[in-house]
Design a protein around this motif. Sequence first.
Motif, PDB file in Angstrom:
ATOM      1  N   TYR A 129      -6.029  -5.523   7.667  1.00 56.29           N
ATOM      2  CA  TYR A 129      -5.772  -4.124   7.329  1.00 56.29           C
ATOM      3  C   TYR A 129      -4.338  -3.957   6.828  1.00 56.29           C
ATOM      4  CZ  TYR A 129      -4.426   0.725   7.761  1.00 56.29           C
ATOM      5  OH  TYR A 129      -3.914   1.959   7.482  1.00 56.29           O
ATOM      6  N   TRP A 130      -3.362  -4.495   7.573  1.00 59.54           N
ATOM      7  CA  TRP A 130      -1.964  -4.303   7.201  1.00 59.54           C
ATOM      8  C   TRP A 130      -1.606  -5.055   5.922  1.00 59.54           C
ATOM      9  CZ3 TRP A 130       0.368  -0.207   8.477  1.00 59.54           C
ATOM     10  CH2 TRP A 130       0.083   0.411   9.686  1.00 59.54           C
ATOM     11  N   ALA A 131      -2.234  -6.195   5.679  1.00 60.64           N
ATOM     12  CA  ALA A 131      -2.018  -6.908   4.416  1.00 60.64           C
ATOM     13  C   ALA A 131      -2.544  -6.078   3.251  1.00 60.64           C
ATOM     14  CB  ALA A 131      -2.695  -8.273   4.455  1.00 60.64           C
ATOM     15  N   GLN A 132      -3.724  -5.484   3.424  1.00 62.66           N
ATOM     16  CA  GLN A 132      -4.289  -4.644   2.365  1.00 62.66           C
ATOM     17  C   GLN A 132      -3.465  -3.376   2.174  1.00 62.66           C
ATOM     18  OE1 GLN A 132      -7.029  -5.633   0.412  1.00 62.66           O
ATOM     19  NE2 GLN A 132      -6.124  -4.029  -0.825  1.00 62.66           N
ATOM     20  N   PHE A 133      -2.983  -2.792   3.258  1.00 58.84           N
ATOM     21  CA  PHE A 133      -2.136  -1.603   3.188  1.00 58.84           C
ATOM     22  C   PHE A 133      -0.886  -1.893   2.360  1.00 58.84           C
ATOM     23  CE2 PHE A 133       1.543   0.741   4.763  1.00 58.84           C
ATOM     24  CZ  PHE A 133       1.102   2.058   4.679  1.00 58.84           C
ATOM     25  N   ALA A 134      -0.186  -2.987   2.681  1.00 60.21           N
ATOM     26  CA  ALA A 134       1.043  -3.333   1.958  1.00 60.21           C
ATOM     27  C   ALA A 134       0.753  -3.623   0.493  1.00 60.21           C
ATOM     28  CB  ALA A 134       1.715  -4.538   2.615  1.00 60.21           C
ATOM     29  N   THR A 135      -0.345  -4.319   0.208  1.00 53.75           N
ATOM     30  CA  THR A 135      -0.725  -4.626  -1.178  1.00 53.75           C
ATOM     31  C   THR A 135      -1.004  -3.354  -1.961  1.00 53.75           C
ATOM     32  OG1 THR A 135      -1.630  -6.764  -0.513  1.00 53.75           O
ATOM     33  CG2 THR A 135      -2.393  -5.868  -2.611  1.00 53.75           C
ATOM     34  N   ASP A 136      -1.789  -2.459  -1.384  1.00 52.48           N
ATOM     35  CA  ASP A 136      -2.115  -1.199  -2.064  1.00 52.48           C
ATOM     36  C   ASP A 136      -0.868  -0.351  -2.303  1.00 52.48           C
ATOM     37  OD1 ASP A 136      -4.791  -1.925  -2.050  1.00 52.48           O
ATOM     38  OD2 ASP A 136      -5.329  -0.618  -0.370  1.00 52.48           O
ATOM     39  N   GLN A 137       0.008  -0.260  -1.307  1.00 51.36           N
ATOM     40  CA  GLN A 137       1.232   0.523  -1.449  1.00 51.36           C
ATOM     41  C   GLN A 137       2.139  -0.070  -2.531  1.00 51.36           C
ATOM     42  OE1 GLN A 137       2.159   3.466   0.357  1.00 51.36           O
ATOM     43  NE2 GLN A 137      -0.032   3.353   0.705  1.00 51.36           N
ATOM     44  N   ALA A 138       2.277  -1.398  -2.543  1.00 52.98           N
ATOM     45  CA  ALA A 138       3.127  -2.059  -3.533  1.00 52.98           C
ATOM     46  C   ALA A 138       2.575  -1.866  -4.943  1.00 52.98           C
ATOM     47  CB  ALA A 138       3.261  -3.547  -3.212  1.00 52.98           C
ATOM     48  N   ASN A 139       1.277  -2.060  -5.121  1.00 53.07           N
ATOM     49  CA  ASN A 139       0.680  -1.891  -6.449  1.00 53.07           C
ATOM     50  C   ASN A 139       0.814  -0.453  -6.938  1.00 53.07           C
ATOM     51  OD1 ASN A 139      -0.049  -4.572  -6.865  1.00 53.07           O
ATOM     52  ND2 ASN A 139      -2.038  -4.310  -5.918  1.00 53.07           N
ATOM     53  N   ALA A 140       0.599   0.522  -6.054  1.00 50.79           N
ATOM     54  CA  ALA A 140       0.731   1.932  -6.440  1.00 50.79           C
ATOM     55  C   ALA A 140       2.173   2.247  -6.823  1.00 50.79           C
ATOM     56  CB  ALA A 140       0.263   2.839  -5.302  1.00 50.79           C
ATOM     57  N   SER A 141       3.122   1.736  -6.067  1.00 45.82           N
ATOM     58  CA  SER A 141       4.535   1.961  -6.367  1.00 45.82           C
ATOM     59  C   SER A 141       4.901   1.354  -7.721  1.00 45.82           C
ATOM     60  CB  SER A 141       5.396   1.345  -5.252  1.00 45.82           C
ATOM     61  OG  SER A 141       6.765   1.512  -5.518  1.00 45.82           O
ATOM     62  N   ALA A 142       4.439   0.149  -7.987  1.00 45.87           N
ATOM     63  CA  ALA A 142       4.739  -0.508  -9.267  1.00 45.87           C
ATOM     64  C   ALA A 142       4.094   0.245 -10.429  1.00 45.87           C
ATOM     65  CB  ALA A 142       4.248  -1.956  -9.239  1.00 45.87           C
ATOM     66  N   ARG A 143       2.880   0.748 -10.246  1.00 49.59           N
ATOM     67  CA  ARG A 143       2.216   1.513 -11.316  1.00 49.59           C
ATOM     68  C   ARG A 143       2.990   2.796 -11.637  1.00 49.59           C
ATOM     69  NH1 ARG A 143      -2.489   0.463  -8.122  1.00 49.59           N
ATOM     70  NH2 ARG A 143      -3.637  -1.290  -8.997  1.00 49.59           N
ATOM     71  N   ARG A 144       3.523   3.472 -10.609  1.00 51.36           N
ATOM     72  CA  ARG A 144       4.301   4.704 -10.834  1.00 51.36           C
ATOM     73  C   ARG A 144       5.544   4.431 -11.669  1.00 51.36           C
ATOM     74  NH1 ARG A 144       3.152   5.477  -5.379  1.00 51.36           N
ATOM     75  NH2 ARG A 144       5.260   4.869  -4.742  1.00 51.36           N
ATOM     76  N   ARG A 145       6.110   3.256 -11.536  1.00 47.96           N
ATOM     77  CA  ARG A 145       7.347   2.902 -12.231  1.00 47.96           C
ATOM     78  C   ARG A 145       7.102   2.169 -13.559  1.00 47.96           C
ATOM     79  NH1 ARG A 145       8.428   2.597  -6.861  1.00 47.96           N
ATOM     80  NH2 ARG A 145      10.435   3.381  -6.176  1.00 47.96           N
ATOM     81  N   ARG A 146       5.856   1.963 -13.916  1.00 49.07           N
ATOM     82  CA  ARG A 146       5.535   1.148 -15.094  1.00 49.07           C
ATOM     83  C   ARG A 146       6.123   1.753 -16.366  1.00 49.07           C
ATOM     84  NH1 ARG A 146      -0.385  -1.295 -16.695  1.00 49.07           N
ATOM     85  NH2 ARG A 146       0.350  -2.503 -18.482  1.00 49.07           N
ATOM     86  N   THR A 147       6.792   0.892 -17.109  1.00 48.47           N
ATOM     87  CA  THR A 147       7.329   1.291 -18.416  1.00 48.47           C
ATOM     88  C   THR A 147       6.856   0.286 -19.457  1.00 48.47           C
ATOM     89  OG1 THR A 147       9.343   0.014 -18.022  1.00 48.47           O
ATOM     90  CG2 THR A 147       9.412   2.343 -17.456  1.00 48.47           C
TER      91      THR A 147
END
Length: 151
Positions: A129-147
Amino acid sequence: GGTWKDVEAVGAWLGEPSDPPPHIGIIGMLSNGVAVTLNASLAWAANIEPRPMVNTLEIAGTQGVALCRSTPDFRRMTMQLYSATLCEEITLDCTGHTSDIVLLLNDFAEVVAKGPGASNTLATGEDGYWAQFATDQANASARRRRTPVQG
């Protein structure tokens, strides 16, 4: 110990047609105050021949540091351990994924035979669960910053 508290990331897409970033830098904080940084690339140097590959793991704590690095051919790993009372380097020969699978299956069989808690090496459902949580949070954060990539 600890669970993921904050996870932020930046990602890079170098022409790869993927939704999650194929190259990502993650910084996070665990609930116990441990800071985590992770840099990963699923296609590092994918367009360069011959491919320079590297696999490193660095863990720094209050009592010491562990550095693990592969050779470019992935046939060997060196682990360096440093603390106030220890300075040691260990060379590990890589045995391939098949050895890892055998170890995993043996641990699973032990849990089936002896019940939950029989293995200290298998990940738990909570770990997943915590591995998936961190992965999802990281991917969402990177998508928000995508240029867009500038050539």
